[in-house]
Design a protein around this motif. Structure first.
Motif, PDB file in Angstrom:
ATOM      1  N   TYR A   1       0.250  -2.906  -2.949  1.00  0.00           N
ATOM      2  CA  TYR A   1      -0.082  -2.384  -4.275  1.00  0.00           C
ATOM      3  C   TYR A   1      -1.230  -1.397  -4.150  1.00  0.00           C
ATOM      4  CZ  TYR A   1      -1.255  -2.264  -9.245  1.00  0.00           C
ATOM      5  OH  TYR A   1      -1.493  -1.854 -10.531  1.00  0.00           O
ATOM      6  N   ASP A   2      -1.043  -0.235  -4.738  1.00  0.00           N
ATOM      7  CA  ASP A   2      -2.077   0.794  -4.710  1.00  0.00           C
ATOM      8  C   ASP A   2      -2.804   0.806  -6.052  1.00  0.00           C
ATOM      9  OD1 ASP A   2      -3.626   3.063  -4.166  1.00  0.00           O
ATOM     10  OD2 ASP A   2      -2.108   4.398  -5.000  1.00  0.00           O
TER      11      ASP A   2
ATOM     12  N   ARG B   1       5.512  -4.168 -18.024  1.00  0.00           N
ATOM     13  CA  ARG B   1       5.890  -3.868 -16.643  1.00  0.00           C
ATOM     14  C   ARG B   1       7.061  -4.724 -16.186  1.00  0.00           C
ATOM     15  NH1 ARG B   1       1.092  -3.607 -12.450  1.00  0.00           N
ATOM     16  NH2 ARG B   1       0.447  -2.125 -14.046  1.00  0.00           N
TER      17      ARG B   1
ATOM     18  N   VAL C   1       3.830   6.688   2.445  1.00  0.00           N
ATOM     19  CA  VAL C   1       2.557   7.381   2.305  1.00  0.00           C
ATOM     20  C   VAL C   1       1.807   7.293   3.628  1.00  0.00           C
ATOM     21  CG1 VAL C   1       2.459   6.858  -0.152  1.00  0.00           C
ATOM     22  CG2 VAL C   1       1.334   5.332   1.468  1.00  0.00           C
TER      23      VAL C   1
ATOM     24  N   GLY D   1      -5.111   2.647  -7.211  1.00  0.00           N
ATOM     25  CA  GLY D   1      -5.343   3.970  -7.772  1.00  0.00           C
ATOM     26  C   GLY D   1      -4.193   4.465  -8.623  1.00  0.00           C
ATOM     27  N   SER D   2      -2.986   4.297  -8.130  1.00  0.00           N
ATOM     28  CA  SER D   2      -1.810   4.775  -8.860  1.00  0.00           C
ATOM     29  C   SER D   2      -1.127   3.679  -9.653  1.00  0.00           C
ATOM     30  CB  SER D   2      -0.797   5.364  -7.876  1.00  0.00           C
ATOM     31  OG  SER D   2      -0.307   4.355  -6.984  1.00  0.00           O
ATOM     32  N   ALA D   3      -1.569   2.430  -9.445  1.00  0.00           N
ATOM     33  CA  ALA D   3      -0.924   1.262 -10.065  1.00  0.00           C
ATOM     34  C   ALA D   3       0.558   1.204  -9.711  1.00  0.00           C
ATOM     35  CB  ALA D   3      -1.116   1.264 -11.580  1.00  0.00           C
ATOM     36  N   GLU D   4       0.866   1.577  -8.462  1.00  0.00           N
ATOM     37  CA  GLU D   4       2.239   1.569  -7.984  1.00  0.00           C
ATOM     38  C   GLU D   4       2.325   0.833  -6.651  1.00  0.00           C
ATOM     39  OE1 GLU D   4       4.780   2.685  -9.600  1.00  0.00           O
ATOM     40  OE2 GLU D   4       3.789   3.824 -11.199  1.00  0.00           O
ATOM     41  N   TRP D   5       3.559   0.397  -6.324  1.00  0.00           N
ATOM     42  CA  TRP D   5       3.816  -0.204  -5.022  1.00  0.00           C
ATOM     43  C   TRP D   5       4.182   0.927  -4.046  1.00  0.00           C
ATOM     44  CZ3 TRP D   5       2.974  -5.235  -3.907  1.00  0.00           C
ATOM     45  CH2 TRP D   5       2.778  -6.085  -4.988  1.00  0.00           C
ATOM     46  N   VAL D   6       3.501   0.941  -2.904  1.00  0.00           N
ATOM     47  CA  VAL D   6       3.732   2.008  -1.931  1.00  0.00           C
ATOM     48  C   VAL D   6       3.981   1.408  -0.552  1.00  0.00           C
ATOM     49  CG1 VAL D   6       2.301   3.644  -3.215  1.00  0.00           C
ATOM     50  CG2 VAL D   6       1.267   2.285  -1.384  1.00  0.00           C
TER      51      VAL D   6
END
Length: 790
Positions: free
Chosen positions: A620-621, A215, A656, A623-628
């Motif tokens: 950090y989300d 990452r 979001v 569920g999606s392992a993404e920054w939102v």
């Protein structure tokens, strides 16, 4: 792939050190050995006389302010300059890799090693660490970013199992590492001792490969902390490249056995070998020139760094003092300077300037110690100090933490200064209108007595020139500009984790999530002694004209005007915080997202611009392992501390939809204390672990775990104490920081690590005997011990 002429034995050997501080050389391919040494605030070069706790002699080097002090400068350029200086001294002393800096978060102020870490804030810590690494590596010396990851306590640091929710992990505990990796490309990252979610850091594929390499793009070598290797075959698969220190080939046999059994792929070993070879090539063969007067220059840099790092906590106008005349100087710490912490970062300085030495550059000093560095209050010493102060017009009193209070290897017992110093301050209270307090110590301190002083200057642990720097500030040759990099609570009881920190150290659930330091205090609206980012000057600054502009969809430019309204030149540290107003997932009331140091002449003003990218607003989300980014308003706050916000404006962002999460109410309200049940709403269930008892000890148990299991182990512990004391050249005395540190460090090692670290003193069979004896089977253990094979 590595050179085809390397045998598998040679390749495996490259994965473990040759000695305590060196890697293995491979003459067949022209690969030299490299030398590593401790050095986050100055080199601790020991050659081959190695130890990991700062007891054996080391070569002299410049002792700079510790990370907890340097962070209070909020000065990335200064951090880079200090890094370069340490790198030059490394070149001068033949050191290839410096083990530092440390960027672990200050989860709780009792952590004994907090003085080695920059801040309770990951953004500030990451930016300073990245600058330090860039400066160091500009000299051709490699850095080792440490301790990855979640090494936030010394109590059972070798084995504790950290349980942390995904958002806290990514939003609070990892960003400092991420910033440093992405912005400075460190030659190595050092893995920590502890376990994370049940897996030792050395074996943790998710941390070392999934996050660090894949990452963040880290391409350097991962090395273990000294003795942190758990299972070398599993470590290869996880992404660990180099075990330190060397252990005479003991763990090489484990790797060969794993290769034969098919538990380890030769290709995986080769990938690590490539990284070790690249590390050696990267840190050797440089041609950096070292000036002949390098140590003289660096002493002056250490003084300048200490000046920039000291924090003026309070001042009713008594400071700065006029030069000349006489000053009453009180406090044993004024004459016996405490300028660094204990443990692996301990430096043998080129010289030391005490506060007493520094004051003498500006005025005559009448001195009284007032207390001893150890022991109970001494009435005669207190009376002597009172007599001196009673007739003095100007009084400087030095108090703070003594050496036994904070060290690698053990945590602090409380946040108070010693009782003999408190007794002195109580006796001096009638003259509080003239008392200037100079405080030393590497981390947060309870300071109820600060209210009864005319001024308070906090040096932290200011390095070898700290006494001169303090005098520069006290007498106005320099203007204070430092600001706190961690919150100073009123009482330890106010710290959110105080009720459960260290209670069950075998397993450490971070019940508070990311609510540490100001993230908790500001969000819960709890009073503090001094807030994060606080620091005064001999001049004053005003903020005005906040303007926001959008530079594309993902960047916000923040501009304001800063004016020096006083009659002295000075430097202000302006801080930018983001406060979400989305009513979505739980998050701190505000978070530091940018900062800058601005030097202004008296009466000068300047427009200041800071930029925020989309990550500055993101969460950090899991569920999606993404920054939102949550859709809605985000308030931009600019000010002089987290509690001194001068300017505010709101920006609306797309993102979001903001929705309240399923976390327990505590994470939204911070009402009361977090609970294990509430933690279950943000973290998956996990088996509860308590300290093992008789019948439950194994190779992961330590001598400290097993010492009270029966007569045999009590006798063993007795003799180990004496062996450690003899090696340290001391007696068994837990009031002696060197003995305590070394004993707790040795006794805290898991048996399997002790075998590797003991240089042959503890064989696998002897370790098995200890475990058998602790489990109530000493005769069985003795039988195994006497056999030729385990």
């Amino acid at each position: 792939m590595p050179d085809s002429s390397l045998s598998i034995a040679d390749r495996v050997a490259l994965g473990s050190g040759a000695s305590f501080w060196t890697t293995r050389a491979v003459p067949a391919i022209g690969l030299p050995s490299i030398l590593m040494t401790d050095g986050p605030h100055g080199l601790r070069g020991q050659g081959e006389g190695g130890d990991h706790l700062g007891l054996n002699a080391s070569s002299t080097a410049t002792c700079f302010p510790t990370a907890s002090a340097l962070a209070c400068s909020w000065d990335v350029d200064l951090a880079a300059e200090v890094g370069t200086a340490i790198g030059l001294e490394a070149v001068d002393q033949g050191v290839n890799v410096v083990l530092g800096p440390g960027v672990n978060m200050k989860r709780n102020p009792l952590c004994g090693r907090n003085f080695e870490y920059f801040s309770e804030d990951p953004y500030l810590a990451g930016k300073l660490a990245a600058a330090w690494i860039r400066g160091l590596q500009a000299t051709g010396t490699g850095a080792s970013l440490k301790h990855f990851a979640l090494n936030n306590q010394e109590l059972k640091r070798m084995t504790t199992d950290v349980r942390v929710d995904e958002r806290a992990l990514h939003e609070y505990y990892l960003p400092a590492f991420e910033i440093a990796v992405r912005e400075s490309d460190p030659a190595t990252v050092m893995c920590a001792y502890n376990r994370v979610e049940g897996v030792y850091c050395s074996d943790n594929h998710r941390l070392l490969t999934g996050i660090l390499r894949e990452r963040w793009g880290f391409s350097g070598a991962v090395i273990t902390d000294w003795g942190a290797m758990n299972d070398r075959a599993a470590a290869y698969r996880a992404g660990t490249d180099l075990e330190m220190p060397g252990n005479g080939g003991l763990s090489d046999a484990e790797v060969h056995a794993a290769l034969r059994a098919g538990r380890l792929d030769e290709k995986t070993v080769d990938e690590s070998v490539d990284r070790v070879i690249a590390l050696v090539r990267r840190t050797t063969g440089g041609d950096t020139e070292v000036p002949a007067d390098v140590y003289e220059r660096h002493h002056e840099l250490a003084r300048r760094a200490a000046v920039a790092s000291a924090v003026l906590l309070g001042n009713d106008g008594v400071l700065p003092l006029e030069r000349g005349g006489r000053v009453a100087l009180v406090g044993a710490l004024a004459g016996n300077a405490r300028y660094q912490g204990s443990g692996s970062s301990r430096v043998n300085p080129t010289r030391v300037v005490s506060l007493r030495d520094g004051v003498r550059e500006y005025a005559e000093a009448d001195y009284a110690p007032g207390y001893r560095l150890t022991g109970e209050p001494d009435r005669a010493l207190i009376d002597e100090a009172v007599a001196l102060v009673r007739t003095a017009g100007r009084v400087v009193v030095c108090v703070g933490l003594t050496e036994i209070a904070e060290s690698e290897g053990f945590d602090r017992e409380h946040l108070r200064i010693p009782v003999n110093q408190i007794a002195l301050l109580e006796a001096l209270a009638p003259w509080s209108d003239r008392l200037v307090l100079v405080v030393v110590g590497g981390s947060a301190i309870e300071m109820p007595w600060a209210e009864h002083a005319a001024a308070v200057l906090h040096l932290h642990l200011a390095g070898q020139a700290g006494g001169a720097a303090a005098a520069d500030l006290l007498f106005g040759a320099a203007n204070p500009s430092g600001k706190l990099a961690e919150t100073c609570p009123i009482s330890y009881d106010d710290v959110v984790s105080s009720g459960y920190y260290g209670v069950h150290p075998e397993q450490t659930p971070y019940l508070e999530s990311m609510y540490c330091g100001y993230r908790y205090f500001d969000s819960a609206d709890r009073p503090v002694r001094y807030p994060f980012g606080h620091g005064l000057s001999y001049t004053t600054f005003t903020y005005s004209g906040l303007r926001l502009s959008r530079n594309g969809p993902d960047r916000v430019e923040v501009t304001f005007t800063l004016l020096n309204t006083g009659d002295r030149d000075g430097t202000e540290i302006a801080q930018l915080y983001v406060a979400a107003r989305t009513d979505g997932v739980y998050r701190p009331a505000q978070e530091l997202r940018s900062f800058t140091r601005v030097a202004l002449a008296a009466g000068e003003s300047r427009d200041v611009t800071m930029s925020l990218d989309r990550r500055a607003f993101a969460v950090y989300d899991p569920g999606s392992a993404e920054w939102v980014v949550e859709e809605g308003d985000h308030e931009i706050r600019v000010g002089a501390s987290s509690r001194d916000i001068r300017l505010r404006k709101t920006v609306a962002l797309d993102g979001v939809p903001a929705r309240r999460d399923a976390a327990a109410d505590w994470y939204h309200t911070l009402d009361g204390r977090p609970s294990p049940d509430g933690f279950g709403t943000i973290h998956e269930p996990f088996p509860l672990v308590r300290a093992p008892g008789r019948g439950g000890f194994d190779e992961y148990s330590s001598l400290h775990d097993m010492r009270d299991s029966g007569l045999v182990m009590r006798i063993v512990y007795f003799f180990v104490e004496r062996a450690v004391a003899k090696r340290a050249g001391r007696r068994v005395d837990y009031g002696d920081v060197a003995f305590k540190m070394m004993m707790l460090g040795a006794a805290g090692l898991p048996m399997r690590a002790m075998v590797r670290m003991s240089e042959g003193a503890i064989s696998p069979r002897l370790a098995r005997f200890f475990v058998d004896s602790a489990n109530g089977h000493p005769l069985r253990g003795l039988g195994r011990l006497l056999r030729k094979r385990v």
